[in-house]
Design an enzyme around this catalytic site. Structure first.
Site, PDB file in Angstrom:
ATOM      1  N   GLU A 296       8.704   1.354  11.380  1.00  0.00           N
ATOM      2  CA  GLU A 296       9.898   2.368  11.094  1.00  0.00           C
ATOM      3  C   GLU A 296       9.212   3.723  11.334  1.00  0.00           C
ATOM      4  OE1 GLU A 296      13.060   1.913  10.921  1.00  0.00           O
ATOM      5  OE2 GLU A 296      13.057  -0.349  10.477  1.00  0.00           O
TER       6      GLU A 296
ATOM      7  N   LYS B 205       0.834  -1.036   0.066  1.00  0.00           N
ATOM      8  CA  LYS B 205      -0.021   0.069  -0.072  1.00  0.00           C
ATOM      9  C   LYS B 205       0.880   1.262  -0.025  1.00  0.00           C
ATOM     10  CE  LYS B 205      -1.697   2.767   2.292  1.00  0.00           C
ATOM     11  NZ  LYS B 205      -1.286   4.360   1.580  1.00  0.00           N
TER      12      LYS B 205
ATOM     13  N   CYS C  44      12.781  11.126   8.567  1.00  0.00           N
ATOM     14  CA  CYS C  44      12.560  10.890   9.608  1.00  0.00           C
ATOM     15  C   CYS C  44      13.995  11.143  10.742  1.00  0.00           C
ATOM     16  CB  CYS C  44      12.184   9.290   9.756  1.00  0.00           C
ATOM     17  SG  CYS C  44      13.310   8.127   8.883  1.00  0.00           S
TER      18      CYS C  44
ATOM     19  N   GLU D   8       8.226  16.313  15.611  1.00  0.00           N
ATOM     20  CA  GLU D   8       8.554  16.244  14.588  1.00  0.00           C
ATOM     21  C   GLU D   8       8.444  17.773  13.603  1.00  0.00           C
ATOM     22  OE1 GLU D   8       7.710  12.551  12.723  1.00  0.00           O
ATOM     23  OE2 GLU D   8       9.496  12.214  11.960  1.00  0.00           O
TER      24      GLU D   8
HETATM   25  N1  NAD Z   1      11.566   5.459  10.742  1.00  0.00           N
HETATM   26  C1  NAD Z   1      11.615   5.595   9.203  1.00  0.00           C
HETATM   27  O1  NAD Z   1      12.209   4.853   8.654  1.00  0.00           O
HETATM   28  C2  NAD Z   1      10.824   6.530   8.645  1.00  0.00           C
HETATM   29  C3  NAD Z   1      10.923   6.667   7.282  1.00  0.00           C
HETATM   30  C4  NAD Z   1      10.129   7.567   6.526  1.00  0.00           C
HETATM   31  C5  NAD Z   1       9.126   8.285   7.249  1.00  0.00           C
HETATM   32  N2  NAD Z   1       8.904   8.092   8.664  1.00  0.00           N
HETATM   33  C6  NAD Z   1       7.992   8.803   9.153  1.00  0.00           C
HETATM   34  O2  NAD Z   1       6.659   8.962   8.655  1.00  0.00           O
HETATM   35  C7  NAD Z   1       6.042  10.124   8.714  1.00  0.00           C
HETATM   36  C8  NAD Z   1       5.831  10.896   7.566  1.00  0.00           C
HETATM   37  O3  NAD Z   1       5.250  10.049   6.680  1.00  0.00           O
HETATM   38  P1  NAD Z   1       3.551  10.156   6.301  1.00  0.00           P
HETATM   39  O4  NAD Z   1       3.222  11.405   6.737  1.00  0.00           O
HETATM   40  O5  NAD Z   1       3.262   9.547   5.101  1.00  0.00           O
HETATM   41  O6  NAD Z   1       3.099   9.213   7.792  1.00  0.00           O
HETATM   42  P2  NAD Z   1       1.548   8.690   8.072  1.00  0.00           P
HETATM   43  O7  NAD Z   1       1.626   7.833   9.374  1.00  0.00           O
HETATM   44  O8  NAD Z   1       0.617   9.684   7.948  1.00  0.00           O
HETATM   45  O9  NAD Z   1       1.176   7.601   6.858  1.00  0.00           O
HETATM   46  C9  NAD Z   1       2.142   6.609   6.305  1.00  0.00           C
HETATM   47  C10 NAD Z   1       1.568   5.444   5.591  1.00  0.00           C
HETATM   48  O10 NAD Z   1       0.569   4.988   6.177  1.00  0.00           O
HETATM   49  C11 NAD Z   1      -0.868   5.053   5.671  1.00  0.00           C
HETATM   50  N3  NAD Z   1      -1.948   5.093   6.500  1.00  0.00           N
HETATM   51  C12 NAD Z   1      -2.260   6.381   7.350  1.00  0.00           C
HETATM   52  N4  NAD Z   1      -3.247   6.026   8.156  1.00  0.00           N
HETATM   53  C13 NAD Z   1      -3.479   4.768   7.987  1.00  0.00           C
HETATM   54  C14 NAD Z   1      -4.333   3.649   8.548  1.00  0.00           C
HETATM   55  N5  NAD Z   1      -5.107   3.941   9.329  1.00  0.00           N
HETATM   56  N6  NAD Z   1      -4.215   2.424   8.241  1.00  0.00           N
HETATM   57  C15 NAD Z   1      -3.195   1.848   7.147  1.00  0.00           C
HETATM   58  N7  NAD Z   1      -2.529   3.014   6.645  1.00  0.00           N
HETATM   59  C16 NAD Z   1      -2.681   3.858   7.050  1.00  0.00           C
HETATM   60  C17 NAD Z   1      -0.671   6.409   4.841  1.00  0.00           C
HETATM   61  O11 NAD Z   1      -1.684   6.206   3.655  1.00  0.00           O
HETATM   62  C18 NAD Z   1       0.857   6.196   4.262  1.00  0.00           C
HETATM   63  O12 NAD Z   1       0.968   5.255   3.330  1.00  0.00           O
HETATM   64  C19 NAD Z   1       6.858  10.917   9.744  1.00  0.00           C
HETATM   65  O13 NAD Z   1       6.739  10.647  11.035  1.00  0.00           O
HETATM   66  C20 NAD Z   1       8.279  10.228   9.555  1.00  0.00           C
HETATM   67  O14 NAD Z   1       9.247  10.379  10.634  1.00  0.00           O
HETATM   68  C21 NAD Z   1       9.710   7.182   9.413  1.00  0.00           C
HETATM   69  O1  SSN Z   2      12.473   9.515   6.368  1.00  0.00           O
HETATM   70  C1  SSN Z   2      13.121   8.525   6.610  1.00  0.00           C
HETATM   71  C2  SSN Z   2      14.025   7.776   5.660  1.00  0.00           C
HETATM   72  C3  SSN Z   2      15.348   8.311   5.644  1.00  0.00           C
HETATM   73  C4  SSN Z   2      16.130   7.572   5.143  1.00  0.00           C
HETATM   74  O2  SSN Z   2      16.013   6.280   4.785  1.00  0.00           O
HETATM   75  O3  SSN Z   2      17.452   7.949   5.010  1.00  0.00           O
END
Ligand code: NAD
Ligand code: SSN
Length: 499
Positions: free
Chosen positions: A268, A192, A302, A399
Site C-alpha cells: 500500500e 513493525k 496517501c 506527494e
Molecule cells: N497506500 C496506502 O494505503 C498508504 C497508507 C498510508 C501511508 N502511505 C504512504 O506512506 C508514506 C508515508 O509514510 P512513511 O513516511 O512512514 O513511509 P516510509 O516508507 O518512510 O515508512 C513506512 C514504514 O516502513 C519502515 N521502513 C522504512 N525503511 C525501511 C526498510 N529499509 N526496511 C523495512 N522497513 C522500513 C518505516 O520505519 C515505517 O514503519 C507516504 O508515501 C504515503 O502515501 C500509503
Molecule cells: O494514508 C493513507 C491511508 C488513508 C486511509 O486509509 O484513509
C-alpha cells in the site's frame, strides 16, 4: 490564525495515559526490553518534546519475534474461525471503550487534532468489527470436473507468519487494517510499527492480548533501525508474507528483497490524487469535498488530493470559496479547543512541503492563501492554495504530504483525463460533476484503484482499499482484504462412482 491556549485535556491526563502505554517489545505474549537494552524516544510534533522512551528492537529481537510467530502458527491456524472472530469482536469493543485514550495518544504522537483522532479510532476499530464478521466466511468449494470424471475440492488456508510494516500517519487504522484480516485468516504476525508513532500500536497490542489473542500470534517490534531489524526476517524462509504500507520508494526496495524467497506481498504505497472539478459541478459541494480530501490528516494521507484539476470556467469561483474555508482552519496543537490543523510530523516533512511551494511559486504560481511555515514551536504549515500552477512543476508530480492545494486548469474532458493520469501513481482520484454518465466515464478512464465520485473521502473498512501503477499491489479491507492472508489449495479427487 493565532489562538490563545485553551487545552481540552490536562497535562495530568496526558501523563497518566502515557504511563499506561507498554514500553517493551511484545514477544510471545510478554512485554520485554530489547536484547541490547536500547531504547528510543518518541516526540510530540507540536512541541518537539519527548513523550516516552520505548524499547528499540534489533536483529536479535526480530529473530525472537519470528521464532514466536512461527511456533504459534500451527496451533493458531487450528483455532476455529468463530473463536478468532470473537477475539476480534472483543478487540473492537475494547478499542471502542478506550476510544478517548487511543485518540489522545494519536494526537500526542502524531499531531492530528483530537476530533480527527476520534474519527480514526472509529475507522480503525471498524476493521476489527468487519474482519470479526469475515473470519467465518473464508469458504472454498467442491465441484465436478468438466468431464465428470473427478471432483475438485478447493480450500483456503492461512498463508502463515506475516511481517506487517506500518507508516506513521494513521497509527491505529494502518495497524488494524493488517492485523484484523491476518487474525481472521489464522496467520501469526510480527508487527513493525512506525518509529515516529509506535505508541498507538503498543496500546493496541495490549488490547489484543486483553481480547484473548494467544501468546505468539501478534509480536510487536518497534525499532529505530527498520532495515537492519526486518531485513533478516524477509530473508527467513519461515516468513510467508510481507504486508507493507508506506512510501513507494521503500516499498520498491522491500519488493526487491521479498523476491528472493518469492514472498507473498501486499504493498500500500504513495499517491498523487487528482481532484477534478467539472464545469457542471456543484462548486460548494466540490469545495466541501476538497476540504476533506486535502486537509484530512493535515494532508498527510496517501489519499490526499495532490492536484486540483479545475475547469477554467469555475476555477476562480472554486479557488475563492476554497480559500474562504481554508481561512477558518486554525493551526494549533491537537489538544487545543481551536485546533483544526495540527503540525506536520517533523521538520524534514515541513521543509519538504515548503520547498515544493517555493518551487511552484518561482515557476509562476501565486499563493491565494498561506504559503509559509507557522512561526514558533512544532512543525506547523499554513493551509495553502496555489493558483496558476503550470504543468511540469515538481509539486504536481511529488506527494506533498501537507496542507497545500495546487490548482491547475483544463478546458475539455480529454484534457482533464490526460492531466489526471499524468503520474506514476494510481491510488485514488476524486471527480465532481452533476453528470452521472461523465462520472462513470471518468471511472472507466482514470488509472486509479479507487474513485471518489462527488465525495472527498473513500476510506471505508467495507471497501477494497488499494492502488494501481506505483501506488501498490493488493487490497486491504472489503471482501478482498482477507484474501491477502489466505492461499488457495486444490485437492483433486478420483471419481467417487468409479469401480
Ligand atoms: N497506500 C496506502 O494505503 C498508504 C497508507 C498510508 C501511508 N502511505 C504512504 O506512506 C508514506 C508515508 O509514510 P512513511 O513516511 O512512514 O513511509 P516510509 O516508507 O518512510 O515508512 C513506512 C514504514 O516502513 C519502515 N521502513 C522504512 N525503511 C525501511 C526498510 N529499509 N526496511 C523495512 N522497513 C522500513 C518505516 O520505519 C515505517 O514503519 C507516504 O508515501 C504515503 O502515501 C500509503
Ligand atoms: O494514508 C493513507 C491511508 C488513508 C486511509 O486509509 O484513509
Amino acid at each position: 490564525m493565532t489562538v490563545t491556549a485553551q487545552p481540552i485535556v490536562t497535562a495530568e491526563r496526558e501523563s497518566a495515559l502515557l504511563a499506561s502505554v507498554p514500553t517493551g517489545l511484545l514477544i510471545n505474549g510478554r512485554w520485554q526490553p530489547a536484547a541490547s537494552g536500547k531504547t528510543f524516544n518518541v516526540e510530540d510534533p507540536s512541541t518537539g518534546k519527548v513523550l516516552l522512551s520505548i524499547a528499540d528492537a534489533g536483529p536479535v529481537d526480530g529473530a525472537a519475534a519470528l521464532d514466536a510467530a512461527a511456533a504459534a502458527q500451527e496451533s493458531w491456524a487450528k483455532v476455529p474461525p468463530r473463536e478468532r472472530g470473537e477475539i476480534l469482536r472483543r478487540a473492537f469493543e475494547l478499542v471502542t471503550a478506550r476510544a478517548e485514550d487511543f485518540a489522545l495518544l494519536m494526537t500526542l504522537e502524531m499531531g492530528k487534532p483530537l476530533a480527527e483522532a476520534r474519527g480514526e479510532v472509529s475507522y480503525g476499530a471498524e476493521f476489527l468489527r468487519w474482519f470479526s464478521e469475515e473470519a467465518v466466511r473464508a469458504f472454498g468449494r467442491y465441484s465436478m470436473s468438466p468431464d465428470g470424471k473427478s471432483r475438485l475440492l478447493v480450500t483456503k488456508k492461512p498463508v502463515g507468519p506475516c511481517l506487517l510494516i506500518t507508516p506513521w500517519n494513521f497509527p491505529l487504522a494502518m495497524a488494524t487494517r493488517k492485523v484484523a484480516p491476518a487474525v481472521a485468516a489464522g496467520c501469526t504476525m510480527v508487527l513493525k510499527s512506525a518509529n515516529l508513532t509506535p505508541l498507538t500500536s503498543q496500546l493496541f497490542a495490549a488490547v489484543m492480548l486483553e481480547a484473548g489473542l494467544p501468546a505468539g500470534v501478534l509480536n510487536v517490534i518497534p525499532t529505530s533501525t527498520a532495515g537492519a531489524t526486518t531485513g533478516p526476517l524477509i530473508k527467513d524462509s519461515r516468513l510467508r508474507k510481507l504486508s507493507f504500507t508506506g512510501s513507494t520508494e521503500v516499498g520498491r526496495r522491500l519488493l526487491a528483497d521479498a523476491s528472493e524467497n518469492v514472498l507473498r506481498t501486499s504493498m500500500e504505497l504513495g499517491g498523487n490524487a487528482p481532484f477534478v472539478v467539472f464545469e457542471d459541478a456543484d462548486v460548494d459541494a466540490a469545495v466541501a469535498g476538497a476540504m476533506l480530501a486535502k486537509l484530512r490528516n493535515m494532508g498527510e494521507a496517501c489519499t490526499a488530493a495532490n492536484r486540483f484539476i479545475v475547469h477554467e470556467s469555475v476555477a476562480d469561483e472554486f479557488a475563492e470559496k476554497f480559500a474562504a474555508k481554508m481561512a477558518d482552519m486554525t493551526t494549533a496543537r491537537g489538544t487545543e479547543a481551536a485546533s483544526k490543523v495540527g503540525p506536520l510530523i517533523d521538520a524534514k516533512s515541513r521543509d519538504k512541503v515548503h520547498e515544493l511551494v517555493s518551487d511552484a511559486v518561482s515557476a509562476g504560481a501565486v499563493a491565494v492563501i498561506g504559503g509559509a511555515a507557522v512561526e514558533g514551536p512544532g512543525y506547523f504549515y499554513q493551509p495553502t492554495i496555489l493558483k496558476g500552477v503550470t504543468e511540469g512543476t515538481r509539486i504536481l508530480s511529488e506527494e506533498i504530504f501537507g496542507p497545500v492545494a495546487p490548482i491547475i486548469t483544463f478546458s475539455s474532458e480529454d484534457e482533464a483525463v490526460r492531466l489526471a493520469n499524468n503520474t506514476d501513481y494510481g491510488l485514488v482520484a476524486y471527480v465532481f460533476t452533476r453528470d452521472l454518465n461523465r462520472g462513470l466515464r471518468m471511472g472507466e478512464r482514470l488509472e486509479t484503484g479507487m474513485l471518489g465520485l462527488n465525495a472527498g473521502v473513500v476510506s471505508n473498512a467495507a471497501a477494497p482499499f488499494g492502488g494501481v501503477k506505483q501506488s501498490g499491489l493488493g487490497r486491504e479491507g472489503g471482501l478482498e482484504g482477507i484474501e491477502e492472508y489466505l492461499y488457495t489449495q486444490y485437492i483433486g479427487i478420483a471419481d467417487p462412482y468409479a469401480g
